[in-house]
Design an enzyme around this catalytic site. Structure first.
Site, PDB file in Angstrom:
ATOM      1  N   LYS A  13       0.801  -1.145  -0.092  1.00  0.00           N
ATOM      2  CA  LYS A  13       0.198  -0.154   0.060  1.00  0.00           C
ATOM      3  C   LYS A  13       0.827   1.123  -0.084  1.00  0.00           C
ATOM      4  O   LYS A  13       0.768   2.172  -0.782  1.00  0.00           O
ATOM      5  CB  LYS A  13      -0.834   0.243   1.406  1.00  0.00           C
ATOM      6  CG  LYS A  13      -1.746  -1.054   1.208  1.00  0.00           C
ATOM      7  CD  LYS A  13      -2.689  -1.064   2.533  1.00  0.00           C
ATOM      8  CE  LYS A  13      -2.144  -1.149   3.838  1.00  0.00           C
ATOM      9  NZ  LYS A  13      -1.476  -2.479   4.057  1.00  0.00           N
ATOM     10  N   ARG A  88     -10.027   0.257   8.098  1.00  0.00           N
ATOM     11  CA  ARG A  88      -9.685  -0.841   8.073  1.00  0.00           C
ATOM     12  C   ARG A  88     -10.545  -1.582   9.064  1.00  0.00           C
ATOM     13  O   ARG A  88     -10.450  -3.104   9.493  1.00  0.00           O
ATOM     14  CB  ARG A  88      -8.247  -1.201   8.401  1.00  0.00           C
ATOM     15  CG  ARG A  88      -7.707  -0.880   9.660  1.00  0.00           C
ATOM     16  CD  ARG A  88      -6.136  -1.327   9.716  1.00  0.00           C
ATOM     17  NE  ARG A  88      -5.117  -0.303   9.175  1.00  0.00           N
ATOM     18  CZ  ARG A  88      -3.850  -0.432   8.907  1.00  0.00           C
ATOM     19  NH1 ARG A  88      -3.441  -1.800   8.867  1.00  0.00           N
ATOM     20  NH2 ARG A  88      -3.278   0.446   8.143  1.00  0.00           N
ATOM     21  N   ARG A 127      11.559  -6.248   5.224  1.00  0.00           N
ATOM     22  CA  ARG A 127      11.496  -4.898   4.860  1.00  0.00           C
ATOM     23  C   ARG A 127      12.291  -4.346   5.822  1.00  0.00           C
ATOM     24  O   ARG A 127      12.513  -4.741   7.231  1.00  0.00           O
ATOM     25  CB  ARG A 127       9.929  -4.655   5.040  1.00  0.00           C
ATOM     26  CG  ARG A 127       9.653  -3.035   5.289  1.00  0.00           C
ATOM     27  CD  ARG A 127       8.437  -2.511   5.333  1.00  0.00           C
ATOM     28  NE  ARG A 127       7.467  -3.087   6.235  1.00  0.00           N
ATOM     29  CZ  ARG A 127       6.327  -2.988   6.514  1.00  0.00           C
ATOM     30  NH1 ARG A 127       5.540  -2.055   5.518  1.00  0.00           N
ATOM     31  NH2 ARG A 127       5.681  -3.220   7.455  1.00  0.00           N
ATOM     32  N   ARG A 160      10.850  -2.757  11.753  1.00  0.00           N
ATOM     33  CA  ARG A 160       9.573  -2.327  12.692  1.00  0.00           C
ATOM     34  C   ARG A 160       9.257  -3.276  13.693  1.00  0.00           C
ATOM     35  O   ARG A 160       9.359  -4.570  13.241  1.00  0.00           O
ATOM     36  CB  ARG A 160       8.555  -2.047  11.592  1.00  0.00           C
ATOM     37  CG  ARG A 160       8.233  -0.643  11.147  1.00  0.00           C
ATOM     38  CD  ARG A 160       7.236  -0.395  10.124  1.00  0.00           C
ATOM     39  NE  ARG A 160       6.055  -0.934  10.307  1.00  0.00           N
ATOM     40  CZ  ARG A 160       4.890  -0.841   9.461  1.00  0.00           C
ATOM     41  NH1 ARG A 160       5.003  -0.179   8.215  1.00  0.00           N
ATOM     42  NH2 ARG A 160       3.656  -1.233   9.916  1.00  0.00           N
ATOM     43  N   ARG A 171      -1.110  -9.570  13.154  1.00  0.00           N
ATOM     44  CA  ARG A 171      -1.642  -8.452  11.799  1.00  0.00           C
ATOM     45  C   ARG A 171      -2.522  -9.113  10.796  1.00  0.00           C
ATOM     46  O   ARG A 171      -3.412  -8.646  10.493  1.00  0.00           O
ATOM     47  CB  ARG A 171      -0.473  -7.763  11.300  1.00  0.00           C
ATOM     48  CG  ARG A 171      -0.020  -6.654  12.284  1.00  0.00           C
ATOM     49  CD  ARG A 171       1.527  -6.244  12.009  1.00  0.00           C
ATOM     50  NE  ARG A 171       1.513  -5.268  10.770  1.00  0.00           N
ATOM     51  CZ  ARG A 171       2.486  -5.332   9.915  1.00  0.00           C
ATOM     52  NH1 ARG A 171       3.853  -6.053  10.335  1.00  0.00           N
ATOM     53  NH2 ARG A 171       2.219  -4.610   8.793  1.00  0.00           N
TER      54      ARG A 171
HETATM   55  P1  AP5 Z   1       4.782  -1.771   1.969  1.00  0.00           P
HETATM   56  O1  AP5 Z   1       4.598  -0.832   0.636  1.00  0.00           O
HETATM   57  O2  AP5 Z   1       5.746  -1.174   3.114  1.00  0.00           O
HETATM   58  O3  AP5 Z   1       3.459  -2.481   2.294  1.00  0.00           O
HETATM   59  P2  AP5 Z   1       2.285  -1.737   3.078  1.00  0.00           P
HETATM   60  O4  AP5 Z   1       1.170  -2.572   2.673  1.00  0.00           O
HETATM   61  O5  AP5 Z   1       2.340  -0.516   3.177  1.00  0.00           O
HETATM   62  O6  AP5 Z   1       2.358  -2.858   4.559  1.00  0.00           O
HETATM   63  P3  AP5 Z   1       2.212  -2.165   5.863  1.00  0.00           P
HETATM   64  O7  AP5 Z   1       3.150  -2.989   6.906  1.00  0.00           O
HETATM   65  O8  AP5 Z   1       2.618  -0.686   5.972  1.00  0.00           O
HETATM   66  O9  AP5 Z   1       0.741  -2.278   6.134  1.00  0.00           O
HETATM   67  P4  AP5 Z   1      -0.155  -2.487   7.553  1.00  0.00           P
HETATM   68  O10 AP5 Z   1      -1.273  -2.002   7.209  1.00  0.00           O
HETATM   69  O11 AP5 Z   1       0.241  -3.615   8.193  1.00  0.00           O
HETATM   70  O12 AP5 Z   1       0.694  -1.301   8.562  1.00  0.00           O
HETATM   71  P5  AP5 Z   1       0.371   0.347   8.509  1.00  0.00           P
HETATM   72  O13 AP5 Z   1       1.622   1.090   8.687  1.00  0.00           O
HETATM   73  O14 AP5 Z   1      -0.599   0.801   7.598  1.00  0.00           O
HETATM   74  O15 AP5 Z   1       5.710  -2.884   1.243  1.00  0.00           O
HETATM   75  C1  AP5 Z   1       6.095  -4.109   2.208  1.00  0.00           C
HETATM   76  C2  AP5 Z   1       7.569  -4.529   1.642  1.00  0.00           C
HETATM   77  O16 AP5 Z   1       7.418  -5.022   0.461  1.00  0.00           O
HETATM   78  C3  AP5 Z   1       8.427  -3.331   1.645  1.00  0.00           C
HETATM   79  O17 AP5 Z   1       9.622  -3.771   2.001  1.00  0.00           O
HETATM   80  C4  AP5 Z   1       8.504  -2.899   0.140  1.00  0.00           C
HETATM   81  O18 AP5 Z   1       9.803  -2.439  -0.298  1.00  0.00           O
HETATM   82  C5  AP5 Z   1       8.134  -4.248  -0.452  1.00  0.00           C
HETATM   83  N1  AP5 Z   1       7.396  -4.232  -1.872  1.00  0.00           N
HETATM   84  C6  AP5 Z   1       6.177  -3.493  -2.005  1.00  0.00           C
HETATM   85  N2  AP5 Z   1       5.830  -3.628  -3.315  1.00  0.00           N
HETATM   86  C7  AP5 Z   1       6.679  -4.682  -3.603  1.00  0.00           C
HETATM   87  C8  AP5 Z   1       6.712  -5.487  -4.984  1.00  0.00           C
HETATM   88  N3  AP5 Z   1       5.539  -5.169  -5.952  1.00  0.00           N
HETATM   89  N4  AP5 Z   1       7.435  -6.450  -5.296  1.00  0.00           N
HETATM   90  C9  AP5 Z   1       8.509  -6.686  -4.329  1.00  0.00           C
HETATM   91  N5  AP5 Z   1       8.584  -6.099  -3.030  1.00  0.00           N
HETATM   92  C10 AP5 Z   1       7.806  -5.035  -2.865  1.00  0.00           C
HETATM   93  O19 AP5 Z   1      -0.385   0.321   9.946  1.00  0.00           O
HETATM   94  C11 AP5 Z   1       0.448  -0.049  11.181  1.00  0.00           C
HETATM   95  C12 AP5 Z   1      -0.213  -0.266  12.498  1.00  0.00           C
HETATM   96  O20 AP5 Z   1      -0.827   1.183  12.756  1.00  0.00           O
HETATM   97  C13 AP5 Z   1      -1.327  -0.874  12.255  1.00  0.00           C
HETATM   98  O21 AP5 Z   1      -0.970  -2.460  12.619  1.00  0.00           O
HETATM   99  C14 AP5 Z   1      -2.143  -0.577  13.483  1.00  0.00           C
HETATM  100  O22 AP5 Z   1      -1.702  -0.807  14.747  1.00  0.00           O
HETATM  101  C15 AP5 Z   1      -2.076   0.978  13.327  1.00  0.00           C
HETATM  102  N6  AP5 Z   1      -3.015   1.319  12.203  1.00  0.00           N
HETATM  103  C16 AP5 Z   1      -2.894   2.086  11.052  1.00  0.00           C
HETATM  104  N7  AP5 Z   1      -3.994   2.295  10.488  1.00  0.00           N
HETATM  105  C17 AP5 Z   1      -5.109   2.030  11.388  1.00  0.00           C
HETATM  106  C18 AP5 Z   1      -6.490   1.994  11.305  1.00  0.00           C
HETATM  107  N8  AP5 Z   1      -7.098   2.392  10.180  1.00  0.00           N
HETATM  108  N9  AP5 Z   1      -7.135   1.802  12.318  1.00  0.00           N
HETATM  109  C19 AP5 Z   1      -6.427   0.969  13.442  1.00  0.00           C
HETATM  110  N10 AP5 Z   1      -5.297   1.123  13.499  1.00  0.00           N
HETATM  111  C20 AP5 Z   1      -4.323   1.601  12.555  1.00  0.00           C
HETATM  112 MG    MG Z   2       2.412   0.905   4.868  1.00  0.00          MG
END
Ligand code: AP5
Ligand code: MG
Length: 216
Positions: A13, A88, A127, A160, A171
């Site tokens: 994402k 989410r 990552r 992380r 997760r």
């Molecule tokens: P990356 O782009 O970082 O993936 P992502 O989908 O953004 O993964 P996240 O871990 O950030 O998602 P998440 O939803 O679990 O966490 P968030 O930070 O939103 O890519 C991942 C890896 O793959 C990277 O190393 C990248 O380089 C590589 N990659 C990407 N695309 C690739 C490809 N095509 N091919 C090969 N490699 C690739 O949330 C964190 C925490 O915050 C949550 O767990 C929760 O505690 C809180 N939170 C956030 N939003 C909410 C909400 N709405 N409600 C409640 N709590 C929330």
């Molecule tokens: Mg992210």
């Protein structure tokens, strides 16, 4: 254009949002990044959020929605955003609908990036993140120029807290139970677009742009 970007943890994402928002002139709004900034700012609130995120749990719905509403203070932002990681849960989606309705607006598209659990584990296992500037790398698919060091600010890259194996499993479990039901929610309102995420990042970005340009 108002877009929501969904997908399991590690689906790409953040990577995709950074690639496509410029072309579409959208503001990138990531709740995960917002919460990490709140953690970095410290204080009681930062510590509480840190404990929740570190466990791989979700921040409570009302609090999350208020953070988004407070972030989108400029009314012009409500015309062109890509929400990454929000909503989410179904209650968060209902709160977003209410926020949009208050402004007489609606969502144009919800893009869900699909990725198998096996690929999720490979993405998150490799990552490396710069906790100072938010840059994201991958040991194999997107390595930094110098191992372990951020290209942008030269700081040490880290794993992380919620990218540790037991937290990734938690997760994924929460994604399945609380976030996947949103796919039905948005399919029913006709805005859901699904995009396979198992390709190189530029190719996935091309798929997302094609879907969204077809939407205009
Ligand atoms: P990356 O782009 O970082 O993936 P992502 O989908 O953004 O993964 P996240 O871990 O950030 O998602 P998440 O939803 O679990 O966490 P968030 O930070 O939103 O890519 C991942 C890896 O793959 C990277 O190393 C990248 O380089 C590589 N990659 C990407 N695309 C690739 C490809 N095509 N091919 C090969 N490699 C690739 O949330 C964190 C925490 O915050 C949550 O767990 C929760 O505690 C809180 N939170 C956030 N939003 C909410 C909400 N709405 N409600 C409640 N709590 C929330
Ligand atoms: Mg992210």
């Amino acid at each position: 254009m108002r877009v929501v970007l969904m997908g399991p943890p590690g689906a790409g994402k953040g990577t995709q949002a950074k690639k496509v928002v410029g072309a579409l002139d959208l503001a990138h709004v990531s709740t995960g990044d917002m919460f990490r900034r709140m953690v970095a700012a410290g204080g009681d609130l930062g510590k509480r959020i840190q404990a929740i995120i570190g466990q791989g749990h979700l921040v409570p719905d009302k609090e999350t929605s208020e953070v988004v509403d407070a972030f989108l203070t400029q009314e012009s932002l409500w015309d062109s955003f890509m929400l990454d990681g929000f909503p989410r849960t179904v209650p968060q989606a209902e709160m977003l609908d209410a926020m949009l309705a208050r402004r007489k607006k609606s969502l144009d598209a919800v893009v869900a990036i699909d990725l198998s659990e096996q690929n999720v584990l490979a993405r998150l296992g490799g990552r490396r993140s710069c906790l100072a500037c938010g840059s994201v790398y991958h040991e194999v698919s997107a390595p930094p120029k110098k191992p372990g060091v951020c290209d942008r600010d030269g700081k040490a890259l880290q794993v992380r807290e919620d990218d540790k194996p037991d937290k990734i499993r938690e997760r994924l479990r929460i994604y399945e139970s609380q976030t996947q039901p949103l796919l039905d929610y948005y399919a029913k309102s006709g805005v859901l677009k699904r995009v396979p995420g198992d390709a190189e990042a530029d190719e996935v970005a091309g798929r997302i742009l094609a879907v969204l340009r077809g939407q205009r």
